[in-house]
Design an enzyme around this catalytic site. Structure first.
Site, PDB file in Angstrom:
ATOM      1  N   PRO A 282      57.388  43.261  39.128  1.00  0.00           N
ATOM      2  CG  PRO A 282      57.130  41.669  40.821  1.00  0.00           C
ATOM      3  CD  PRO A 282      56.479  42.193  39.575  1.00  0.00           C
ATOM      4  CG  MET A 283      61.829  43.147  36.929  1.00  0.00           C
ATOM      5  SD  MET A 283      62.169  41.420  36.578  1.00  0.00           S
ATOM      6  CE  MET A 283      63.797  41.538  35.852  1.00  0.00           C
TER       7      MET A 283
ATOM      8  CB  CYS B 279      61.393  34.776  43.721  1.00  0.00           C
ATOM      9  SG  CYS B 279      63.172  34.916  43.362  1.00  0.00           S
TER      10      CYS B 279
ATOM     11  CE  LYS C  65      54.896  38.556  38.797  1.00  0.00           C
ATOM     12  NZ  LYS C  65      55.773  37.395  38.539  1.00  0.00           N
TER      13      LYS C  65
ATOM     14  CG  HIS D 137      55.865  33.787  35.702  1.00  0.00           C
ATOM     15  ND1 HIS D 137      56.786  34.792  35.568  1.00  0.00           N
ATOM     16  CD2 HIS D 137      56.237  32.831  34.823  1.00  0.00           C
ATOM     17  CE1 HIS D 137      57.687  34.448  34.649  1.00  0.00           C
ATOM     18  NE2 HIS D 137      57.367  33.251  34.187  1.00  0.00           N
TER      19      HIS D 137
ATOM     20  CB  ALA E  13      59.107  41.885  34.827  1.00  0.00           C
TER      21      ALA E  13
ATOM     22  CG  ASN F  44      54.463  37.707  34.673  1.00  0.00           C
ATOM     23  OD1 ASN F  44      55.188  37.462  35.622  1.00  0.00           O
ATOM     24  ND2 ASN F  44      54.893  38.418  33.651  1.00  0.00           N
TER      25      ASN F  44
END
Length: 384
Positions: free
Chosen positions: A57-58, A140, A179, A207, A264, A240
């Site tokens: 996702p971005m 994020c 995530k 990540h 990504a 990730n």
């Protein structure tokens, strides 16, 4: 809400799976409740895949045409852009603009940022019949996430994260994906992952950088942490971090044992990454590789433009992809980049003309395809 299918349903960014978690993920994606909710094509893994590849996702960069482009070049699945759950539930315009899908690019992971149980559930309910997973963004690290109290900053409130996941799991008819980022302490990371599994998370994307490690160019991803998480869980784990080309995909799978990989930012520059193509900067000087002159980033961009003409998206998204895919070309001829930046209103005619001008100036650099990758990719279908 207005139907999000008006433009066609979309997909997210998932790429490479190992054999054991592959079966678990396949079972989840093709479960009976999916088929009962809507008439959709069954997604099945018929080729001997080693892993699942996912387009991550971005924000403003995971719209339908770009997901379709990544899917063409062997991305197995894809995330939507990160959607703000509160705005998504309140604004019909936001939903219509930010969430469009198509059956050609499934599985689709829809990602929301949230910190309110009922708002997140409302958002999830609105998309559950049009996707294969609902994802909670717990990774994020940007300042906007700190201000909004979402993403990786929810790591300071694990009881809230537990409640968010549990509430979705108990009330949605599709699996829940999380995530996450890792904690500085590996033991804390494993406890965190086990908590998510225990409350019903079906698939975990890790990540492998901490919340404070924002600059991926300066901080190496910690693949060993992903291996530790994978070994501690029963559910599939996706890796990730540091996925820039197919050699990284293979290296990550070997190092982590993960069921798949996400990429990504690297896909923004090279949407054909999962098909084995590499930009020139990743081709080692002592490596035998061949230039594949039939494909370059301008070719990919033209394909993207044609998809955008069929499935319109905001011009700000298109502009961003032009800069991402033609960045190296613009460095050779910066005056053309300046012409682009000077345009307040874009047209496809202007954008096609930019590509023609760059080609006339000889700015293009072909993407590279290693013979070993070519054989592997042709045998194994990969996903974004």
């Amino acid at each position: 809400m207005a139907s999000p299918l008006t433009a066609k349903e979309s997909q997210s960014q998932t790429r490479t799976l190992h054999l054991d978690p592959l079966q678990d993920l396949n079972d989840a994606l093709c479960s009976d409740h999916h088929q009962q909710q809507q008439e959709q094509q069954t997604f099945s893994y018929k080729s001997p895949l080693r892993c699942l590849t996912v387009r991550g996702p971005m924000v403003d960069n995971s719209e339908l045409p770009f997901r379709m482009l990544c899917h063409k070049y062997r991305a197995d699945a894809a995330y939507t852009s990160m959607l703000h759950s509160h705005i998504f539930t309140e604004s019909e315009k936001y939903r219509e603009q930010e969430f469009t899908t198509c059956m050609e690019v499934r599985p689709l992971f829809v990602q929301f940022c949230a910190n309110d149980l009922e708002v997140l559930l409302d958002a999830g309910k609105r998309v559950e019949t049009h996707c294969d997973y609902v994802d909670i963004n717990l990774g994020c690290p940007q300042r906007i996430a700190r201000r909004g109290n979402y993403g990786a900053f929810l790591m300071d409130n694990l009881p809230l994260i537990k409640s968010l996941v549990e509430n979705l799991v108990q009330n949605l008819n599709v699996p829940v994906l999380c995530k996450v980022r890792i904690f500085p302490n590996l033991e804390d990371t494993i406890k965190y992952a086990r908590m998510l599994e225990d409350v019903g998370c079906s698939l975990l994307a890790v990540h492998s950088r901490t919340r404070d490690e924002k600059d991926q160019k300066k901080v190496q991803a910690n693949w060993e942490a992903i291996r530790a998480v994978k070994n501690a869980l029963r559910i599939p784990v996706l890796a990730n971090g540091n996925i820039r080309h197919m050699d990284d995909v293979c290296g990550c799978l070997e190092a982590t044992g993960a069921g798949g990989v996400l990429s990504a930012e690297s896909l923004l520059e090279n949407p054909a990454l999962f098909a084995g193509f590499q930009t020139a900067k990743w081709v080692a000087k002592n490596e035998e590789s061949r230039k594949y002159g039939k494909l370059d980033q301008a070719d990919l961009l033209v394909e993207y433009f044609k998809l955008c003409e069929q499935y319109p998206v905001p011009w700000r998204m298109i502009r961003a992809h032009v800069h991402n895919m033609l960045g190296d070309w613009f460095r050779i001829h910066p005056h053309i980049r300046e012409d682009l930046n000077a345009q307040n209103i874009l047209t496809f005619g202007f954008l096609y003309d930019i590509i023609d001008r760059l080609r006339e100036l000889g700015a293009g650099v072909p993407l590279h395809l290693k013979d070993t990758n070519a054989e592997t990719v042709s045998a194994n279908r990969l996903f974004v």
